[in-house]
Each structure stands twice: as C-alpha cells, then as structure tokens.
Design an enzyme around this catalytic site. Structure first.
Site, PDB file in Angstrom:
ATOM      1  N   TYR A 232       0.982  -1.334  -0.098  1.00  0.00           N
ATOM      2  CA  TYR A 232      -0.045   0.142  -0.133  1.00  0.00           C
ATOM      3  C   TYR A 232       0.898   1.125   0.111  1.00  0.00           C
ATOM      4  O   TYR A 232       1.747   1.191   0.764  1.00  0.00           O
ATOM      5  CB  TYR A 232      -0.903   0.053   1.395  1.00  0.00           C
ATOM      6  CG  TYR A 232      -2.123  -0.907   1.169  1.00  0.00           C
ATOM      7  CD1 TYR A 232      -3.247  -0.523  -0.032  1.00  0.00           C
ATOM      8  CD2 TYR A 232      -2.365  -1.920   2.121  1.00  0.00           C
ATOM      9  CE1 TYR A 232      -4.162  -1.348   0.116  1.00  0.00           C
ATOM     10  CE2 TYR A 232      -3.612  -2.697   1.830  1.00  0.00           C
ATOM     11  CZ  TYR A 232      -4.431  -2.523   0.737  1.00  0.00           C
ATOM     12  OH  TYR A 232      -5.628  -2.877   0.781  1.00  0.00           O
ATOM     13  N   ASP A 260      -6.172  -0.707  -6.417  1.00  0.00           N
ATOM     14  CA  ASP A 260      -7.761  -0.607  -6.581  1.00  0.00           C
ATOM     15  C   ASP A 260      -8.221  -0.267  -5.177  1.00  0.00           C
ATOM     16  O   ASP A 260      -9.372  -0.502  -5.028  1.00  0.00           O
ATOM     17  CB  ASP A 260      -8.057  -2.165  -6.748  1.00  0.00           C
ATOM     18  CG  ASP A 260      -7.643  -3.087  -5.636  1.00  0.00           C
ATOM     19  OD1 ASP A 260      -7.144  -2.550  -4.833  1.00  0.00           O
ATOM     20  OD2 ASP A 260      -8.001  -4.205  -6.092  1.00  0.00           O
ATOM     21  N   HIS A 349     -10.114  -7.137  -5.460  1.00  0.00           N
ATOM     22  CA  HIS A 349      -9.737  -7.280  -4.195  1.00  0.00           C
ATOM     23  C   HIS A 349     -10.781  -7.863  -3.505  1.00  0.00           C
ATOM     24  O   HIS A 349     -11.276  -7.557  -2.241  1.00  0.00           O
ATOM     25  CB  HIS A 349      -9.891  -5.686  -3.491  1.00  0.00           C
ATOM     26  CG  HIS A 349      -9.016  -5.143  -2.338  1.00  0.00           C
ATOM     27  ND1 HIS A 349      -8.252  -4.337  -2.445  1.00  0.00           N
ATOM     28  CD2 HIS A 349      -8.948  -5.841  -0.942  1.00  0.00           C
ATOM     29  CE1 HIS A 349      -7.530  -4.194  -1.361  1.00  0.00           C
ATOM     30  NE2 HIS A 349      -8.146  -5.040  -0.352  1.00  0.00           N
TER      31      HIS A 349
HETATM   32  O1  173 Z   1      -9.309  -5.526   2.292  1.00  0.00           O
HETATM   33  C1  173 Z   1      -8.848  -5.161   3.114  1.00  0.00           C
HETATM   34  O2  173 Z   1      -9.444  -5.376   4.067  1.00  0.00           O
HETATM   35  C2  173 Z   1      -7.486  -4.519   3.148  1.00  0.00           C
HETATM   36  O3  173 Z   1      -7.003  -4.550   1.869  1.00  0.00           O
HETATM   37  C3  173 Z   1      -7.285  -3.581   4.251  1.00  0.00           C
HETATM   38  C4  173 Z   1      -6.728  -2.529   4.066  1.00  0.00           C
HETATM   39  C5  173 Z   1      -6.571  -1.517   5.162  1.00  0.00           C
HETATM   40  C6  173 Z   1      -6.394  -2.182   6.282  1.00  0.00           C
HETATM   41  C7  173 Z   1      -6.840  -3.313   6.505  1.00  0.00           C
HETATM   42  C8  173 Z   1      -7.405  -3.954   5.590  1.00  0.00           C
END
Ligand code: 173
Length: 487
Positions: A232, A260, A349
């Site tokens: 991320y 995404d 996702h």
């Molecule tokens: O799909 C998710 O839950 C995910 O990608 C996510 C993103 C940030 C914090 C926790 C989960």
C-alpha cells in the site's frame, strides 16, 4: 483495576512472560476506533484484542514514550475482557467440537468450520465485502460459467503442475495472496501461512497490513522459499521507499503495488459487527464515528493520489519485478505493459472494493486475446484472484492464459479453524484436485493448457445478476393490483 506506574516500576527487571502497561488516558479521544473499545479493556490484558488490528509499530509511533509505563506481572492483571462472556464460552465449545481436519475435503469445508469457530468480529472482517457483495459472489459465480472441452487418449500417467511465476519456480500454479490482519484468525498470524507455504513450496505474498511485522514473516522463511511484498503506497514517499528497499534487501522477489484501493470499500457486515461490539455502547449518545472500523482507521496512510505518473519512480527505486495488483480492464493492462512493469493481477480485491467490478476471470478472458494478438503475452505475467476455490477454477484461469492464481480467504479460514495443519491440508487438497483434473482434461503439464480446452463464451453474459437473497428483495414491498371493493 488500573495499574499504577509505581507498581509497574517495581518490576522493571521482568522477563519475557511479562506484559507491558501503557497510559492511554490522554490518547482516548484520538483513538480512531473510539474510546469505548479501549475502556472495555482498561486495567485488563488487552493484548489479544489489540494485536490483530494494529500494525506492530503502532504504540511506538502514536504513543509518546513517557506513556510507556513498563513491564507488568500478568499474574496480577484482571482476566481478559470477554472471558466471562457466554457467547465466547459457546464459541470455545464449538471450537473444541469442530470436525476433524480429515473430515475437510475441500476449501468450502474450511469456510464452514471457520464461520462457526471464529470470533464474530474476525469472521465479519474476513468474510465481508463491499456494498451488496455482488462482486464477491460474482467472483465465484463467474467460474461456473466456464466449462471444459477436455482431450482424451493423452498419456497422463505422469502429471506435473509445477510452474514459474516472475521467474521463480513453485510447486503449483497458486500462491498465498496478501490479506490483512492475520492475527484476527490465529494468534500467531501470517507466519502460520509462511510455514505452510514453505512445506508446500508455494509462494507467499506478504501484506503491508499484516498483524506480524514484515521481518517476522521474512524470518519465518526457510531455504529458497519465495516471498513477494504487497504494497500500500504511503503518502510519505520516503516511508514507501524505505519499505520497498527493505523488502528487496530481505530477499523479496516481487513488488505487488495495490492499485484498486484509493479508498477502502464499505463492508457493512464488518461495520455492523463493530457497532454491536460490547464496548460501543459506552459511546451511546456521543457523536464519535466508530462505524469506520479498524481497517479504515489503519488504512488512512494510503495515498489516493497514486497515479500512472508514479510508476517510473517505483522502477527507479527497486530492481524487484513490479506487478500492479487490482487491474480491471484490458486498456489498463496495455498501459501497464507500456509503463514497463512485469505483470498485473486481475483482481477486484476479493469483492471488497468496488461492488459491480467484474470478476478477474472475466477480465482475463477479455485481456489475453488482445495481449496475444499484439505479441505481448510472453515475458509479462498475468495473475488473477477472487473466488477461486477448486483446482478446476485454477485450471480454467490457466487455460485462459493466467500465470498463477492468488488464494486469499480460503487459507485464512483454514488457518483460523485448524492452524498450520489446516492450511497445509487446504493446499494438499488443491494439489490432489489439480492432479486429477489435469488428467481428466488431458494435460500432463501446465504448458499443455490452452484456451481451446475451455468454453468461456458464457463468461461475459451477466444474465442473472440479482441473487434471491439480495437486500433489495428482502426489503422490497411488492406492487399490488387494486382490490375488489367490499360488498
Ligand atoms: O481488504 C482489506 O481489508 C484491506 O486491504 C485492508 C486495508 C487496510 C486495512 C486493513 C485491511
């Protein structure tokens, strides 16, 4: 009973079985998940509630060092909140009486067991998807619209389904894809998946938002085991650069940039379970927004301004192959090729982001003919994930041209229900199905799979998109014709 700093200080020479105390009084109003959940655990051991939903460096980052009170003798601390909770007692009973692992014959079985034995909030978090969950259901449903055209009378005495992804060899054409918050399902978290992946020679993608630290997950690796990093992208590019360089230095063999999720999807099951959490009523009548849940709170660092213009920068900071994860149309696949990355993951996702995004398998069927026509299908890896539960599902994707298939929730469910043994059995079941189905399709190796072995014509026809259990049908007040007038 709150712990006093002075009490804690007396035990400053304590060793590993000791916990740690923190003074969060001043932090209470700033907690993104609301005050209630903290107060619920005040004076008690909050480790098991805290760990799964907070990245490992949270306390160091957000709580001033002066509030770190030091080690505390756990024998003197009140029991965990919830230990006297009748729902929790019932859950433990169900856990104790869960089916034998040998009674699980496919990936759906693990899901069924996990649903019964996981803590409610953990189940809600893993199983939830965006809005009406149409895309999550479509992900698996779309695979039902692809049928085989098997060959017969092919020598399939020996079947080899090992393959290569981003240049790395692996025993099977699936990998453990990145999923956040592994400790919600198992107290040890993602390292359980690492160990299972190792024993099966399967690749693991390490999530940015793992419950375990990145280094713990890498340290759990053995020998030539292959790991990738899911990224991320942080608004602070220095942080991002540091993470990427560290992953490369620690031997990660691929960088999967999630594209995404400029904003995290709304997953209502997850939101509702947080809302009914025992702690939340502490805030009744207050305006605190607890509905965002932990996931949204801990994802606030993700940069929504990330764009194609950033791709060259990523190429400049790493020699790892770069893959864009979450591409959803052929036009963007072609752009990814132009941008000089090594691959894409056709993914929505797990249906957790844009509802009514199409399935990965459908986007794959749209993409591969175009890549082939332009001679771009070699040296560019196209991965796919979302809804894959059977080896037959995986084989359909491989026939259509995928390099490999990501499996997320099923391994989390197997881990939550049975730990490492569960994940290993889930992988073995997929391999058993794989061997059988390759024989029945008439292919002795992954290289023999090709589009002519499937009929995917139905893939693009979304003929029955509304499930009978959709919310819209539950709340729909039917039209009525005018009634007869009374006599
Ligand atoms: O799909 C998710 O839950 C995910 O990608 C996510 C993103 C940030 C914090 C926790 C989960």
């Amino acid at each position: 009973m709150a712990l006093k700093g002075s009490q804690v200080a007396e035990h400053a020479d304590a060793e590993s079985c000791w916990g740690k105390a923190y003074d969060v009084t001043e932090f209470l109003p700033d907690h993104p998940g609301g005050q209630g959940v903290i107060l619920k655990y005040a004076g008690r051991d909050a480790t098991r509630a805290f760990d799964p939903v907070h990245p490992p460096d949270t306390l160091g980052k957000y709580l001033d060092a002066s509030k770190h009170l030091g080690p505390v003798d756990m024998a003197t601390v009140a029991a965990e909140a919830g230990e006297d909770d009748p729902d929790e007692a019932e859950r433990r009973e169900r856990l104790a009486r869960r089916p034998l692992l040998s009674q699980c014959y496919n990936l759906f079985d693990f899901e069924a067991v996990a649903r019964r034995v996981m803590k409610r909030a953990a189940w809600a978090y893993y199983s939830s998807a965006a809005d009406d969950e149409m895309t999550m259901r479509e992900n698996h449903g779309a695979l039902h619209r692809v049928w085989f055209r098997p060959r017969v009378l092919v020598d399939v005495e020996k079947v080899d389904f090992s393959t290569t992804m981003l240049g790395a060899k692996c025993s099977a054409p699936f990998y453990v894809t990145a999923t956040a918050l592994g400790k919600l399902g198992h107290p040890e978290g993602e390292v359980v998946l690492t160990r299972a992946a190792r024993s099966h020679d399967v690749i693991q993608m390490i999530p940015t938002l793992a419950s375990c630290s990145f280094d713990d997950i890498v340290d759990a690796r053995r020998g030539g085991q292959v790991q990738w990093l899911q990224l991320y992208v942080n608004k602070d590019r220095d942080v991002t650069r540091r993470i990427v360089r560290h992953a490369e230095a620690r031997g990660c063999r691929g960088l999967f940039i999630t594209v995404d999720a400029p904003q995290l999807g709304r997953r209502e099951k997850d939101m509702r379970s947080k809302f009914t959490d025992g702690g939340s009523h502490v805030q009744a009548g207050q305006d605190t927004d607890t509905s965002q849940g932990a996931a949204r709170a801990i994802s606030s660092f993700i940069d929504p301004s990330l764009s194609w213009a950033d791709v060259p920068w990523f190429r400049s900071i790493t020699a790892m192959p770069i893959v864009l994860k979450g591409v959803q149309r052929v036009e963007d696949v072609l752009r990814a090729v132009d941008a000089g990355v090594q691959g894409v993951v056709l993914s929505n996702h797990g249906g957790r982001q844009l509802d009514f995004a199409r399935s990965g398998i459908e986007v794959l069927a749209e993409t591969m003919p175009v890549l082939r026509e332009r001679g771009l299908d070699r040296g560019f890896d196209v991965f796919v994930d979302g809804g894959f539960r059977r080896a037959s599902d995986i084989l359909k994707a491989l026939c259509l041209g995928a390099t490999g298939v990501g499996i997320g929730r099923p391994f989390l469910y197997a881990m939550s229900a049975y730990g490492q043994d569960g994940v290993e059995r889930a992988m073995q079941l997929l391999k058993d199905e794989m061997e059988m189905n390759m024989r029945l399709i008439g292919c002795a190796s992954v290289g023999d799979l090709h589009p002519g072995l499937v009929d995917a014509r139905g893939l693009f026809v979304h003929s029955n998109p509304t499930p009978v259990d959709a919310l819209s049908s539950t709340v729909y007040d039917p039209l009525v014709v005018p009634p007869q007038r009374p006599k």
